[in-house]
Write a protein that holds these residues in place. Structure first.
Motif, short mmCIF file in Angstrom:
data_model
loop_
_atom_site.label_atom_id
_atom_site.label_comp_id
_atom_site.label_asym_id
_atom_site.label_seq_id
_atom_site.Cartn_x
_atom_site.Cartn_y
_atom_site.Cartn_z
N UNK A 233 -15.18 -21.08 -20.20
CA UNK A 233 -16.49 -21.70 -20.04
C UNK A 233 -17.45 -20.94 -20.93
N UNK A 234 -18.02 -21.63 -21.91
CA UNK A 234 -18.91 -21.01 -22.87
C UNK A 234 -20.33 -20.89 -22.33
N UNK A 235 -21.17 -20.15 -23.04
CA UNK A 235 -22.54 -19.91 -22.59
C UNK A 235 -23.38 -21.19 -22.50
N UNK A 236 -23.00 -22.21 -23.27
CA UNK A 236 -23.75 -23.47 -23.23
C UNK A 236 -23.13 -24.46 -22.25
N UNK A 237 -22.17 -23.98 -21.46
CA UNK A 237 -21.52 -24.85 -20.49
C UNK A 237 -20.33 -25.60 -21.07
N UNK A 238 -20.06 -25.40 -22.37
CA UNK A 238 -18.88 -26.03 -22.96
C UNK A 238 -17.65 -25.37 -22.39
N UNK A 239 -16.53 -26.05 -22.40
CA UNK A 239 -15.32 -25.46 -21.83
C UNK A 239 -14.08 -25.99 -22.52
N UNK A 240 -12.99 -25.22 -22.38
CA UNK A 240 -11.68 -25.63 -22.84
C UNK A 240 -10.67 -25.17 -21.80
N UNK A 241 -9.51 -25.79 -21.81
CA UNK A 241 -8.51 -25.53 -20.78
C UNK A 241 -7.13 -25.49 -21.41
N UNK A 242 -6.27 -24.63 -20.89
CA UNK A 242 -4.86 -24.57 -21.33
C UNK A 242 -3.99 -24.37 -20.12
N UNK A 243 -2.85 -24.97 -20.15
CA UNK A 243 -1.89 -24.87 -19.04
C UNK A 243 -0.59 -24.32 -19.54
#
Length: 68
Positions: A58-68
């Motif tokens: 979760x980035x400072x601007x609320x952006x996010x990425x996910x990995x499984x």
């Protein structure tokens, strides 16, 4: 690592949540795997096994990425 939290009663399997300041989900997942091997040596987690490693960033601007 910023914080760790164990949830032994979570279903369908126990959860060990790790909060880090990783720069990427790949870095966070690698950290989680290394941390698990350290934690699994402890008597309290001795019968737990890894089912899945899931990483979120979760980035400072609320952006996010996910990995499984």
């Amino acid at each position: 690592m910023e914080h760790a939290s164990a949830h032994p009663d979570a279903r369908p399997y126990p959860v060990l949540a790790l909060y880090t300041r990783a720069r990427s989900v790949t870095e966070a997942a690698g950290f989680a795997a290394r941390a698990w091997h350290t934690a699994a040596a402890r008597e309290q987690l001795g019968n737990w096994t890894i089912v899945r490693i899931r990483a979120y960033r979760i980035g400072p601007a609320g952006d996010h990425e996910e990995a499984d």
